[in-house]
Scaffold this active site. Structure first.
Site, short mmCIF file in Angstrom:
data_model
loop_
_atom_site.label_atom_id
_atom_site.label_comp_id
_atom_site.label_asym_id
_atom_site.label_seq_id
_atom_site.Cartn_x
_atom_site.Cartn_y
_atom_site.Cartn_z
N ASP A 139 0.84 -1.19 0.00
CA ASP A 139 0.00 0.00 0.00
C ASP A 139 0.88 1.25 0.00
O ASP A 139 1.75 1.39 0.86
CB ASP A 139 -0.92 -0.01 1.23
CG ASP A 139 -2.06 0.99 1.09
OD1 ASP A 139 -2.36 1.40 -0.05
OD2 ASP A 139 -2.66 1.35 2.12
N HIS A 146 -3.71 13.91 1.16
CA HIS A 146 -3.94 13.00 2.28
C HIS A 146 -2.76 13.04 3.25
O HIS A 146 -2.94 13.16 4.46
CB HIS A 146 -4.16 11.58 1.75
CG HIS A 146 -4.25 10.53 2.82
ND1 HIS A 146 -5.32 10.41 3.68
CD2 HIS A 146 -3.37 9.54 3.18
CE1 HIS A 146 -5.12 9.39 4.51
NE2 HIS A 146 -3.94 8.86 4.24
N GLU A 211 -10.42 3.66 4.00
CA GLU A 211 -9.59 4.49 3.12
C GLU A 211 -9.95 4.14 1.69
O GLU A 211 -9.89 2.97 1.29
CB GLU A 211 -8.09 4.24 3.37
CG GLU A 211 -7.62 4.74 4.73
CD GLU A 211 -6.11 4.66 4.92
OE1 GLU A 211 -5.44 3.88 4.20
OE2 GLU A 211 -5.60 5.39 5.80
N GLU A 213 -9.21 3.86 -2.07
CA GLU A 213 -7.97 3.75 -2.82
C GLU A 213 -8.24 3.07 -4.17
O GLU A 213 -9.28 2.46 -4.39
CB GLU A 213 -6.95 2.91 -2.04
CG GLU A 213 -6.77 3.41 -0.60
CD GLU A 213 -5.51 2.87 0.07
OE1 GLU A 213 -4.68 2.25 -0.61
OE2 GLU A 213 -5.38 3.09 1.29
N ASP A 245 -9.05 0.17 2.21
CA ASP A 245 -8.04 -0.20 3.21
C ASP A 245 -8.58 0.15 4.60
O ASP A 245 -8.23 1.18 5.17
CB ASP A 245 -6.74 0.56 2.88
CG ASP A 245 -5.64 0.32 3.91
OD1 ASP A 245 -5.68 -0.73 4.57
OD2 ASP A 245 -4.77 1.19 4.05
N ARG A 249 -7.89 3.39 13.65
CA ARG A 249 -6.99 4.51 13.93
C ARG A 249 -6.41 4.48 15.33
O ARG A 249 -5.31 4.99 15.56
CB ARG A 249 -7.74 5.83 13.71
CG ARG A 249 -8.30 6.03 12.32
CD ARG A 249 -7.21 5.96 11.26
NE ARG A 249 -7.74 6.27 9.93
CZ ARG A 249 -7.04 6.09 8.82
NH1 ARG A 249 -5.81 5.60 8.86
NH2 ARG A 249 -7.58 6.38 7.65
N GLN A 252 -3.70 1.91 15.25
CA GLN A 252 -2.62 2.46 14.42
C GLN A 252 -1.78 3.49 15.18
O GLN A 252 -0.55 3.47 15.13
CB GLN A 252 -3.24 3.11 13.17
CG GLN A 252 -2.22 3.63 12.15
CD GLN A 252 -2.91 4.22 10.91
OE1 GLN A 252 -4.14 4.26 10.82
NE2 GLN A 252 -2.10 4.68 9.97
N LYS A 265 -4.31 -2.49 10.14
CA LYS A 265 -4.67 -2.54 8.72
C LYS A 265 -4.99 -3.95 8.23
O LYS A 265 -5.75 -4.11 7.28
CB LYS A 265 -3.50 -2.01 7.89
CG LYS A 265 -3.10 -0.57 8.19
CD LYS A 265 -3.99 0.40 7.45
CE LYS A 265 -3.38 1.79 7.45
NZ LYS A 265 -4.17 2.71 6.63
N THR A 269 -9.10 -6.04 4.02
CA THR A 269 -8.97 -5.08 2.91
C THR A 269 -9.94 -5.54 1.84
O THR A 269 -9.89 -6.71 1.41
CB THR A 269 -7.52 -5.09 2.35
OG1 THR A 269 -6.61 -4.84 3.42
CG2 THR A 269 -7.35 -4.03 1.27
N GLU A 386 -9.56 12.25 7.97
CA GLU A 386 -9.45 13.59 7.40
C GLU A 386 -10.77 14.35 7.51
O GLU A 386 -10.79 15.51 7.91
CB GLU A 386 -9.07 13.50 5.92
CG GLU A 386 -7.62 13.15 5.64
CD GLU A 386 -7.39 12.95 4.15
OE1 GLU A 386 -7.43 11.78 3.71
OE2 GLU A 386 -7.18 13.93 3.43
#
Ligand code: MN
Length: 441
Positions: A139, A146, A211, A213, A245, A249, A252, A265, A269, A386
């Site tokens: 990834d 971002h 996420e 992607e 993804d 958080r 993480q 993560k 996925t 975000e």
């Protein structure tokens, strides 16, 4: 571009001719499907056309492909796309050209009726699977918007790290937990450190995120020790899909230093099941990110005129959310963002070339993803981290609910499409998944 991109082409498969469909005759993406019932329920290679799937092995048996295209069809006899992904770009082009002619409205009625009666499977009667046996998954982090937005949350004075404009940043993800669209995603448990003055705790993630992607499947690989020159990189990319993804958080934030993402993560996925070939994307190519004065030029191994002029892809990626309450009330999924892959700081070719620049061997069926696709506008931010400033704000939904991060029952639906004057619109289909509660112990 060639005759397969002609926007005036129509198919005898009527559902392929609607103006806003994802799978017109100009698309022809590959996937792995299985019939839900009947005698033959094993996984097979298919091509999407309208709301139907061409069963490639059955169509091949009736002589749809000849010459080098027949070799591609022979490579499509397995239960994954890996063998087909190893075919030469030239033979894949021939395969597509012959399939386009067979599906085209003016194809001989004999060809059409033979294909219609034996080789077409309604999508409504099929399950879709992860399209390849993915050996390795990487990834990247290719959106400077971002990277800057996320960096600002953690380092307000110094949002973008000094390496960002020089090196395509990435990490090695995990292939075993890649799942196809529609698979439920179990909220992960993990170790977090919610309070600085207290010891860490273990339990269900409270800050679950997605996420948005774009994924790239490797076609022909490179040998160990043999880098891929930038102008040859796209010859090693088979095609694209959409990737979610999923990211915890809170896990993480506690685990990521010093070695990067790990259990935050790799619990799931999600990928969309149809792989749009690089050839299908040709009408939608765009310049690479315009580097303003003051930004460094890419180092020579990441630089080429061709990549600078047309290395981008103008793919629009949308994210929708639907909560359990919205579902029960019959409300449609609510769009939370819309972004373009052409806003990425690094092109797919630069990512692939960088990945192989140390001699790392990429293999057919490997997947690398772009990183969260975010643009300059607030409405183009591709994750909740975000959009809600790490939970400092919230999103208001049509049901009256607010969201900072995902709750159990929430469904995330991503869709990609490509539109341009003078070309037929094509789409990726959905990449969707619903969050379910962590197991009780
Ligand atoms: Mn990511």
């Amino acid at each position: 571009m060639n005759e397969t991109h002609d926007p005036s082409l129509q198919s005898w498969v009527e559902s392929a001719n609607s103006a806003d469909g994802d799978f017109p005759i100009q698309n022809l993406p590959f996937g792995i499907f299985s019939r839900r019932s009947g005698e033959e329920t094993r996984r097979k290679v298919g091509v999407a056309i309208g709301d139907q799937i061409v069963d490639v092995a059955v169509a091949a048996a009736s002589g749809t492909w000849t010459g080098s295209a027949a070799e591609v069809a022979a490579a499509a006899s397995g239960q994954s796309l890996n063998a087909l992904m190893q075919c030469s770009p030239g033979s894949l082009r021939e395969f597509r050209a012959q399939l386009s002619r067979a599906l085209e409205k003016s194809a001989g009625s004999e060809t059409a009726s033979r294909m219609q009666t034996t080789a077409l499977v309604p999508m409504a009667e099929a399950d879709m699977h992860v399209p390849a046996e993915i050996g390795d998954y990487t990834d990247f982090y290719a959106s400077i918007y971002h990277a800057t937005n996320v960096g600002r949350l953690f380092r307000p004075d110094n949002p973008l790290l000094p390496n960002y404009k020089h090196v395509p940043i990435g990490y090695h993800g995990r292939a075993s937990s890649i799942v196809p669209t529609g698979t439920r995603v179990t909220r992960p448990r993990g170790q977090t450190h919610p309070s600085e003055n207290e010891p860490p705790v273990f339990g269900p993630s409270k800050l679950l995120d997605y996420e948005a992607e774009v994924g790239f499947f490797v076609g022909q690989g490179n040998s160990l020790g043999q880098p891929v020159p930038i102008d040859e990189a796209e010859g090693h990319i088979f095609g694209v899909c959409i990737v979610n993804d999923w990211s915890a958080r809170d896990i993480q934030a506690w685990e990521y230093q010093p070695l990067g993402p790990f259990l935050a993560k790799n619990f799931a996925t999600t990928v969309s099941p149809w792989v749009l070939t690089m050839e299908a994307l040709e009408p939608f190519r765009a310049p690479a990110f315009f580097r303003p004065a003051g930004d460094p030029r890419p180092l020579p191994y990441l630089r080429s005129d061709r990549d600078r002029d047309a290395g981008g892809i103008d793919l629009t990626l949308e994210v929708y959310i639907r909560t359990g309450i919205m579902r029960d009330a019959g409300l449609r999924p609510h769009r939370v963002s819309q972004a373009s892959l052409s806003d990425m700081y690094w092109t797919p070719a630069q990512m692939l070339t960088h990945h192989a620049s140390n001699g790392c061997n990429l293999r057919p069926g490997d997947l690398f993803a772009s990183g969260t696709v975010s643009g300059p506008e607030p409405s183009s931010q591709g994750c909740l981290l975000e959009l809600t400033r790490r939970g400092a704000e919230s999103i208001r939904l049509p049901s009256g609910e607010d969201r900072k991060f995902l709750l159990d029952g929430d469904e995330i639906i991503m869709r990609g499409y490509l539109e341009r004057e003078g070309a037929a619109r094509i789409g990726t289909g959905e990449c969707a998944g619903q969050v379910v509660a962590a197991p009780s112990r």
